[in-house]
Design a protein around this motif. Sequence first.
Motif, PDB file in Angstrom:
ATOM      1  N   TYR A 123      49.924  48.503  38.235  1.00  0.00           N
ATOM      2  CA  TYR A 123      48.916  48.858  37.640  1.00  0.00           C
ATOM      3  C   TYR A 123      48.857  49.857  36.558  1.00  0.00           C
ATOM      4  CZ  TYR A 123      45.176  46.865  41.362  1.00  0.00           C
ATOM      5  OH  TYR A 123      44.366  45.995  42.026  1.00  0.00           O
ATOM      6  N   ALA A 124      49.955  50.636  36.830  1.00  0.00           N
ATOM      7  CA  ALA A 124      50.309  51.736  35.650  1.00  0.00           C
ATOM      8  C   ALA A 124      50.991  51.319  34.180  1.00  0.00           C
ATOM      9  CB  ALA A 124      50.652  53.233  35.954  1.00  0.00           C
ATOM     10  N   PHE A 125      52.107  50.110  35.095  1.00  0.00           N
ATOM     11  CA  PHE A 125      52.782  49.209  33.432  1.00  0.00           C
ATOM     12  C   PHE A 125      52.753  48.461  33.505  1.00  0.00           C
ATOM     13  CE2 PHE A 125      55.350  52.973  35.729  1.00  0.00           C
ATOM     14  CZ  PHE A 125      54.759  54.173  35.625  1.00  0.00           C
ATOM     15  N   ALA A 126      51.750  47.538  33.832  1.00  0.00           N
ATOM     16  CA  ALA A 126      51.709  46.110  33.292  1.00  0.00           C
ATOM     17  C   ALA A 126      51.005  46.366  32.597  1.00  0.00           C
ATOM     18  CB  ALA A 126      50.690  44.984  34.556  1.00  0.00           C
ATOM     19  N   PRO A 127      50.667  44.710  31.568  1.00  0.00           N
ATOM     20  CA  PRO A 127      49.901  44.774  30.449  1.00  0.00           C
ATOM     21  C   PRO A 127      48.745  45.555  30.570  1.00  0.00           C
ATOM     22  CG  PRO A 127      51.603  43.145  30.594  1.00  0.00           C
ATOM     23  CD  PRO A 127      51.470  43.560  31.580  1.00  0.00           C
ATOM     24  N   ASN A 128      47.534  45.592  29.698  1.00  0.00           N
ATOM     25  CA  ASN A 128      46.583  45.908  30.021  1.00  0.00           C
ATOM     26  C   ASN A 128      45.613  44.926  30.539  1.00  0.00           C
ATOM     27  OD1 ASN A 128      45.544  48.876  29.422  1.00  0.00           O
ATOM     28  ND2 ASN A 128      46.771  48.404  27.461  1.00  0.00           N
ATOM     29  N   PHE A 129      45.779  43.555  30.059  1.00  0.00           N
ATOM     30  CA  PHE A 129      45.570  42.832  30.194  1.00  0.00           C
ATOM     31  C   PHE A 129      45.334  42.445  32.215  1.00  0.00           C
ATOM     32  CE2 PHE A 129      45.587  37.853  31.263  1.00  0.00           C
ATOM     33  CZ  PHE A 129      44.668  37.059  31.405  1.00  0.00           C
ATOM     34  N   VAL A 130      46.371  42.730  32.612  1.00  0.00           N
ATOM     35  CA  VAL A 130      47.314  42.316  33.668  1.00  0.00           C
ATOM     36  C   VAL A 130      45.875  42.561  34.231  1.00  0.00           C
ATOM     37  CG1 VAL A 130      48.958  41.878  35.243  1.00  0.00           C
ATOM     38  CG2 VAL A 130      49.447  41.362  33.386  1.00  0.00           C
ATOM     39  N   THR A 131      46.803  44.318  34.366  1.00  0.00           N
ATOM     40  CA  THR A 131      46.205  45.427  34.789  1.00  0.00           C
ATOM     41  C   THR A 131      43.792  45.078  35.169  1.00  0.00           C
ATOM     42  OG1 THR A 131      47.475  46.656  34.293  1.00  0.00           O
ATOM     43  CG2 THR A 131      45.199  47.711  35.064  1.00  0.00           C
ATOM     44  N   THR A 132      43.551  44.580  34.207  1.00  0.00           N
ATOM     45  CA  THR A 132      42.163  44.395  34.494  1.00  0.00           C
ATOM     46  C   THR A 132      42.073  43.410  35.192  1.00  0.00           C
ATOM     47  OG1 THR A 132      41.470  44.935  32.468  1.00  0.00           O
ATOM     48  CG2 THR A 132      40.431  43.749  32.696  1.00  0.00           C
ATOM     49  N   PHE A 133      42.919  42.230  35.314  1.00  0.00           N
ATOM     50  CA  PHE A 133      42.312  41.207  35.955  1.00  0.00           C
ATOM     51  C   PHE A 133      42.854  40.866  37.626  1.00  0.00           C
ATOM     52  CE2 PHE A 133      43.981  37.487  38.031  1.00  0.00           C
ATOM     53  CZ  PHE A 133      43.281  36.565  37.693  1.00  0.00           C
ATOM     54  N   LEU A 134      44.113  41.812  37.390  1.00  0.00           N
ATOM     55  CA  LEU A 134      44.731  42.075  39.108  1.00  0.00           C
ATOM     56  C   LEU A 134      44.024  42.998  39.490  1.00  0.00           C
ATOM     57  CD1 LEU A 134      47.922  42.286  38.282  1.00  0.00           C
ATOM     58  CD2 LEU A 134      46.787  40.021  39.466  1.00  0.00           C
ATOM     59  N   ALA A 135      43.075  44.170  39.275  1.00  0.00           N
ATOM     60  CA  ALA A 135      42.746  45.036  39.446  1.00  0.00           C
ATOM     61  C   ALA A 135      40.681  44.944  40.448  1.00  0.00           C
ATOM     62  CB  ALA A 135      42.125  46.713  38.824  1.00  0.00           C
ATOM     63  N   ALA A 136      40.225  43.809  39.593  1.00  0.00           N
ATOM     64  CA  ALA A 136      39.524  42.957  39.758  1.00  0.00           C
ATOM     65  C   ALA A 136      39.143  42.379  40.700  1.00  0.00           C
ATOM     66  CB  ALA A 136      38.319  43.164  38.778  1.00  0.00           C
ATOM     67  N   THR A 137      40.029  41.401  40.959  1.00  0.00           N
ATOM     68  CA  THR A 137      40.452  40.327  41.775  1.00  0.00           C
ATOM     69  C   THR A 137      41.647  40.472  43.264  1.00  0.00           C
ATOM     70  OG1 THR A 137      41.565  39.570  39.936  1.00  0.00           O
ATOM     71  CG2 THR A 137      39.630  38.463  39.756  1.00  0.00           C
ATOM     72  N   ALA A 138      42.741  40.470  42.653  1.00  0.00           N
ATOM     73  CA  ALA A 138      44.421  39.902  43.242  1.00  0.00           C
ATOM     74  C   ALA A 138      43.977  41.122  45.029  1.00  0.00           C
ATOM     75  CB  ALA A 138      45.382  40.691  42.752  1.00  0.00           C
ATOM     76  N   THR A 139      43.124  42.139  44.927  1.00  0.00           N
ATOM     77  CA  THR A 139      43.533  42.745  46.438  1.00  0.00           C
ATOM     78  C   THR A 139      41.692  42.603  47.579  1.00  0.00           C
ATOM     79  OG1 THR A 139      41.986  44.561  45.550  1.00  0.00           O
ATOM     80  CG2 THR A 139      44.564  44.531  45.704  1.00  0.00           C
ATOM     81  N   LYS A 140      40.554  41.711  46.275  1.00  0.00           N
ATOM     82  CA  LYS A 140      39.915  40.930  46.762  1.00  0.00           C
ATOM     83  C   LYS A 140      39.783  39.684  47.321  1.00  0.00           C
ATOM     84  CE  LYS A 140      38.055  44.267  44.549  1.00  0.00           C
ATOM     85  NZ  LYS A 140      38.582  45.356  43.379  1.00  0.00           N
ATOM     86  N   VAL A 141      41.234  39.413  47.246  1.00  0.00           N
ATOM     87  CA  VAL A 141      41.296  37.398  47.347  1.00  0.00           C
ATOM     88  C   VAL A 141      41.567  38.245  48.724  1.00  0.00           C
ATOM     89  CG1 VAL A 141      42.444  35.599  47.428  1.00  0.00           C
ATOM     90  CG2 VAL A 141      41.134  36.914  45.036  1.00  0.00           C
ATOM     91  N   ALA A 142      43.282  39.090  48.735  1.00  0.00           N
ATOM     92  CA  ALA A 142      43.509  39.149  49.914  1.00  0.00           C
ATOM     93  C   ALA A 142      42.404  40.284  51.424  1.00  0.00           C
ATOM     94  CB  ALA A 142      44.830  40.459  49.835  1.00  0.00           C
ATOM     95  N   PHE A 143      41.950  40.823  50.613  1.00  0.00           N
ATOM     96  CA  PHE A 143      40.670  40.624  51.712  1.00  0.00           C
ATOM     97  C   PHE A 143      39.621  39.732  52.060  1.00  0.00           C
ATOM     98  CE2 PHE A 143      36.250  42.240  52.045  1.00  0.00           C
ATOM     99  CZ  PHE A 143      36.430  43.441  52.943  1.00  0.00           C
ATOM    100  N   TYR A 144      39.547  38.901  51.599  1.00  0.00           N
ATOM    101  CA  TYR A 144      38.147  38.370  51.710  1.00  0.00           C
ATOM    102  C   TYR A 144      39.401  37.631  52.910  1.00  0.00           C
ATOM    103  CZ  TYR A 144      38.828  32.793  52.121  1.00  0.00           C
ATOM    104  OH  TYR A 144      38.291  31.826  52.635  1.00  0.00           O
TER     105      TYR A 144
END
Length: 511
Positions: free
Chosen positions: A249-270
Amino acid sequence: MFDPVFLPAAIAAHAPAILVAVPLLLSTVAAAQPSGKVGWALALTGVFVALLCAIELVFATRAEFAVVSYAMGGWQPPFGIEFRIDGLNAAILLLLSVIGLLALIFGAASVEDEIGKSKRSLFYAAFLLCFSGLSGVAITGDAFNLFVFLEISSIGTYAIIAMGWRSDRRALTASFDYLVMGTIGATFFVIGVGFLYMATGTLNMADMAVRIGELSGNRVVEVGFAFILVGIGLKAALFPLHLWLPNAYAFAPNFVTTFLAATATKVAFYVIIRFSYDVFTIDSGFVANAMTFVITPLAIAGMLIASAQALFQADTRRLLAYSSVAQVGYMLLGLGIATGAGVTAGVLHLLNHALMKGALFMALGAFAISYGVRRIDDLKGLGQAMPATSAAFTIGALSLIGVPFTVGFISKFYLVQAALGAGWWWAVAAILASSVLAVFYCYRMLVALWVSPPLSPEHRPNGHVRKAPMTILVPMWILALANLWFGIDAGPMVDLARTAAEAAINGGLAR
């Protein structure tokens, strides 16, 4: 087949396949484009089509126990691959598409700022690969197919994180760390699927759920569940399997951090919900034990330890990354309670957390474009220089703390209610303690923004100041206002979460 609400019947009939296939196909087209703008337009088109399909599927699964089953290529399950949608994954697909669309609008300027001109079309191609993979994970009803989509999303994710090297070369090591950890997680998952296939003879998750019900006490099945839980727990950043997340999250481009923080862990949680409550059942002794004696203690530990670690971070994005690990703990605590109220609270926090972190990371992206801000000290005085962006950031931070009239308060309120309903007073104490820690780490950023004197121009990371474009401010404010809107009128989000929880608890796969 279901009655379409707004899409033509011929398209609605294939909405589950279109939702995944269009972004996937457009990723190959985008990769061949010399222009980054064309790549962005293709990405926007693919995600918009996915959003239309997701909305149609949400309407199709609103009725009680409604399920949409789509046989790929006409091959009927359990022998063919099935896409199966109920209230649970319809909510995830909607979240994924909405955040994907807003993130792409945000990314029009952000990606231009951080990614080299010759690499932009490849960047959008990798993003579409990541997006279609995450959509596939959420929509498929086949366990091995889920693994394949997990790998597709991971390949895209590794690439878009690594492309942050132009701003910070540590993005390369962050991507490599995630590759190693992600591969370990995927290996654990596929081994678990192998155990389940060995015991049940099927990969269709609905068929698997029926057969597992007939194998009470089977050790192979129990070992398979354990492998899957560890593998997906790593993808979901379950404490202490979260080590890949802060640097990513700290070193990815801002766009990537925004998208991953709001979605990726949520899909895994699903996926954790799907396997724990649908493929298996919470009534099984070993699943109930896993929730009570593994998931719940790790969730509590994550809430407290990750929040404490956030206190000592100097980098704003690392601070919010540790906060995300803590928030995953809140979601998993809802699952650990193992009641309808608990699962509803967990899913509600999943949805609300996407709104909070989306707004916060977009605001950080705006600060970065204008002033090159990365550290908390760099925020000093920006409340005066960028009042609109600072106000949106403040709303997101207050929601993260759980202040009344924000979505963060709503989901924590439901979580506390669920814990009290189960007699878990100590879980309520943990929620309160973690929220107090959130007050302190958000306080550091808000004081720097609004109270501290501005830095002199020579001490700003950027020598020249650039105004944040409207393509960044508009999606940021949509998410910030959503934090307030759904904090006051929580009904739509609570209904979505409750429908999702009922679908999970009442065995959407086995029906």
